[in-house]
Design an enzyme around this catalytic site. Structure first.
Site, PDB file in Angstrom:
ATOM      1  CG  ASN A  43      21.828 -34.052  -5.890  1.00 55.34           C
ATOM      2  OD1 ASN A  43      21.000 -33.409  -5.240  1.00 55.34           O
ATOM      3  ND2 ASN A  43      22.954 -33.532  -6.339  1.00 55.34           N
TER       4      ASN A  43
ATOM      5  CD  GLU B  40      25.257 -26.510   2.726  1.00 56.31           C
ATOM      6  OE1 GLU B  40      26.372 -26.558   3.278  1.00 56.31           O
ATOM      7  OE2 GLU B  40      24.674 -25.447   2.471  1.00 56.31           O
TER       8      GLU B  40
ATOM      9  CD  GLU C 116       8.034  -8.250  -0.542  1.00 53.59           C
ATOM     10  OE1 GLU C 116       6.993  -7.565  -0.405  1.00 53.59           O
ATOM     11  OE2 GLU C 116       8.140  -9.434  -0.101  1.00 53.59           O
TER      12      GLU C 116
ATOM     13  CG  HIS D 188      -0.198  -0.759   7.960  1.00 53.49           C
ATOM     14  ND1 HIS D 188      -0.787   0.471   7.809  1.00 53.49           N
ATOM     15  CD2 HIS D 188       0.139  -1.160   6.709  1.00 53.49           C
ATOM     16  CE1 HIS D 188      -0.823   0.802   6.531  1.00 53.49           C
ATOM     17  NE2 HIS D 188      -0.263  -0.166   5.838  1.00 53.49           N
ATOM     18  CG  HIS D 189       3.701  -2.639   6.657  1.00 56.51           C
ATOM     19  ND1 HIS D 189       3.147  -3.852   6.999  1.00 56.51           N
ATOM     20  CD2 HIS D 189       3.258  -2.362   5.395  1.00 56.51           C
ATOM     21  CE1 HIS D 189       2.394  -4.290   6.000  1.00 56.51           C
ATOM     22  NE2 HIS D 189       2.432  -3.412   5.021  1.00 56.51           N
TER      23      HIS D 189
ATOM     24  CG  ASP E 155      -0.358  -0.176   2.517  1.00 59.78           C
ATOM     25  OD1 ASP E 155       0.829  -0.567   2.569  1.00 59.78           O
ATOM     26  OD2 ASP E 155      -1.034   0.069   3.525  1.00 59.78           O
TER      27      ASP E 155
ATOM     28  N   GLY F  78      18.699 -33.940  -1.974  1.00 63.05           N
ATOM     29  CA  GLY F  78      19.161 -33.135  -0.849  1.00 63.05           C
ATOM     30  C   GLY F  78      20.257 -32.157  -1.199  1.00 63.05           C
TER      31      GLY F  78
ATOM     32  N   GLY G 173      26.666 -16.503  -2.734  1.00 66.91           N
ATOM     33  CA  GLY G 173      26.245 -17.898  -2.614  1.00 66.91           C
ATOM     34  C   GLY G 173      24.944 -18.105  -1.870  1.00 66.91           C
TER      35      GLY G 173
ATOM     36  CG  ASP H 154      17.172 -32.224  -5.021  1.00 61.46           C
ATOM     37  OD1 ASP H 154      18.227 -31.658  -4.674  1.00 61.46           O
ATOM     38  OD2 ASP H 154      16.950 -33.426  -4.781  1.00 61.46           O
TER      39      ASP H 154
END
Length: 615
Positions: free
Chosen positions: A518, A524, A53, A117-118, A30, A520, A460, A491
């Site tokens: 693959n 990591e 956003e 608001h916000h 708004d 997951g 990253g 994925d």
């Protein structure tokens, strides 16, 4: 032109169009709705309308990379702008000019400290959010602090912030109060040309080309110590002579091209230099595909210890390195294992030049590099010509990846996948990879001569690539020559920003979306927690994504494929209809869990060592 008047929002729209921007990313709220009316009613600007956003910020990042110039992000006060900040931070980290315009409550409501608001329900409710963006912005136009009785000051503050965004190739922030939208301002500012991001800045601009929050080296050197400030052309001339002398004495010179060379449009000039002088050139992961990777003078992709052996040996044996736009982050440098002696290195940056151990803070890559072409070319006649290599010779030497014979078994494994898709790319494709198996997998693969490659190697942020693909595809639509936009995403990463595929459908875009299934977060797992539950994800049925996100009345045709074997993928890539970018395509590549490119495996080992204090 006569000095006419217009509404301030109209002035902003006209200024944005002068930069060449056509797409505006963001989410309505708004506090920005009245400003969005001006965008929607303009015949040139297109309101994209993102799912959230954060995705909008990623899309603006991708648009700026392909456009080679400004991108614009519009959010609403508080809740909207905070959602975008992670994406804006990535644009700061990787040097991209993104103008973040935030629709805000009116100056009257802010001065009265109304509980709106916000807001945060604290005394700092109307300054807290801009304070958060301060560290991520090279310049800020806080129009709420400009008196509405002097509306032409709106123009001055806005124009200065826009200039800084373009000159520094960094994000900038504009707080646009609702009562400033329709304020009447002079149009005279539209007659003042805006800087080109690739044009050499003035000395005044160089004073400000430093990271946000740090003092200018110019001010520190010349003002605190009272030295006479020389003219920038005198310093540049001196620097060029020093570099030419180092080059003249070198027996094994090379050029190393990094990320900021692209941000400041130096690719064509570097190519002119290496061809005119016959100098071997290499790229870093963040500099990949800035120059032609099929060129006879191209030596390979260098990332310190995480380089192919022949590439590493040649780079580290050189006695003159022209390091253009260096950005030595951990993933871009093999965990800081770049071994180049500063004594014979020349590092060109956007706010300083380093020659050996000396710094010249009044110089800029956009001043120095064009003059180097002639200076180094004048030296080349006394040198032995450099012998070029064909792509086939580079493959034999192990400088680039080769299309390997089918590994045992039918599974799509990384060792086979990346050279195979590398041979499928078209000459001018836009290729986007998520930081993970795909970005590391393509590092040693030579891309087509006119391809554009983007990966968020430094920041990253997981999921960046999906939003960036939207922005890249929209930028490609603006070009005369039609280009395919191709995404490779895991994925796990896809799940963070999958909604933006719906925006691609809504806007009639036709990218190729390769999803590496693959099971997951493989990057990591390679670093830590190979069997840990926290690296697992909920498996989606990827074949339902396009029908779901396209809805009942899709704006563009779509098709999905699931590919489980090498033969299936090979046949799909050869299919003539598949190669026509006339619809959005999702290609799910089912791959073995635990398989990864060798470059990622080695980088993961280096990262794990660094995370454990080097042990």
């Amino acid at each position: 032109m006569p000095d006419t008047t217009m509404e301030f929002a109209k002035y902003i729209v006209e200024r944005l169009k002068q930069t060449g921007v056509k797409q505006i990313f963001g989410v309505p709220g708004d506090y920005n709705l009245e400003f969005l009316d001006y965008i929607e009613n303009d015949s040139v600007l297109n309101w994209v309308g993102n799912a959230n956003e954060l995705n909008a910020a990623y899309a603006a990042d991708g648009y700026a990379r392909i456009k080679g110039g400004l991108a614009v992000l519009v959010t609403t006060f508080g809740v909207g702008e905070l959602s975008a900040l992670n994406g804006v931070a990535g644009s700061l980290s990787e040097r991209l000019p993104v103008l973040h315009i935030v629709g805000a409550p009116s100056t009257r409501m802010q001065r009265s400290h109304a509980l709106l608001h916000h807001t945060l329900n604290t005394p700092s409710s109307f300054t807290a959010f801009s304070d958060m963006s301060k560290q991520l912005s090279c310049s800020m136009a806080l129009l709420n602090q400009v008196s509405p009785d002097t509306p032409n000051a709106f123009v001055d503050v806005f124009d200065e912030t826009l200039r800084q965004c373009l000159t520094q190739c960094r994000p900038a922030y504009v707080e646009l109060p609702m009562d400033a939208v329709r304020a009447i301002v002079s149009s005279r500012g539209l007659q003042v040309p805006l800087p080109e991001p690739h044009a050499a800045p003035s000395l005044d601009a160089l004073r400000q080309l430093t990271p946000p929050g740090t003092p200018s080296p110019i001010n520190r050197l010349y003002k605190e110590f009272g030295y006479f400030e020389p003219k920038p052309d005198v310093v540049t001339e001196h620097v060029v002579k020093l570099i030419a002398k180092l080059y003249e004495n070198a027996k094994r010179p090379i050029v190393l091209v990094d990320a900021c060379a692209a941000r400041f449009g130096m690719g064509p000039i570097i190519r002119h230099l290496v061809e005119a002088c016959g100098i071997r050139f290499f790229t870093t992961p963040m500099g990949k595909a800035i120059l032609d990777e099929h060129h006879p003078l191209y030596g390979g992709c260098y990332a310190g210890r995480n380089s192919l052996a022949p590439v590493r040996e040649e780079v580290e044996a050189s006695d003159f390195v022209l390091y253009v736009g260096s950005l030595k982050s951990d993933f871009n440098s093999g965990s800081f294992s770049v071994h180049i002696d500063d004594a014979h290195a020349v590092k060109l940056h956007s706010y300083t030049t380093q020659v050996g151990y000396a710094q010249f803070p009044t110089t800029d890559i956009r001043h120095v590099l064009p003059q180097l072409v002639g200076a180094l070319e004048a030296v080349k006649s006394a040198r032995s010509p450099t012998v070029g290599e064909s792509l086939e010779e580079k493959m034999k030497q192990g400088r680039v990846a080769t299309l390997v014979d089918r590994p045992e078994g039918k599974d799509i494994v990384h060792k086979w996948l990346w050279p195979r898709v590398g041979s499928w790319f078209h000459d001018n494709d836009i290729i986007i990879t998520e930081t993970g198996t795909s970005s590391f997998g393509l590092l040693p693969v030579p891309l087509p001569s006119h391809a554009t490659y983007s990966a968020q190697v430094l920041w990253g942020s997981i999921g960046w690539s999906v939003g960036a693909t939207l922005g890249a595809a929209l930028a490609a639509e603006e070009e005369e020559d039609k280009r395919r936009t191709i995404l490779f995403v895991g994925d796990g990463s896809l799940q963070l920003t999958v909604q933006e595929i719906g925006t691609m459908v809504r806007r009639g875009l036709h990218p190729y979306l390769f999803v590496l299934n693959n099971d997951g977060y493989e990057i990591e797992r390679q670093i830590h927690g190979r069997t840990a539950e926290y690296n697992n994800i909920q498996l989606y049925d990827h074949q339902l994504l396009l029908p779901f996100l396209a809805g009942k009345n899709p704006a563009t045709p779509f098709e999905s494929h699931v590919v489980r074997t090498q033969d299936e993928l090979h046949r799909l890539l050869l299919d003539e209809k598949f190669n026509i970018p006339d619809r959005i395509r999702l290609i799910e590549l089912v791959m073995p869990k635990g398989d990864a490119p060798e470059t990622l495996i080695f980088q993961a080992r280096l990262t794990a060592e660094a995370n454990n204090g080097g042990h």
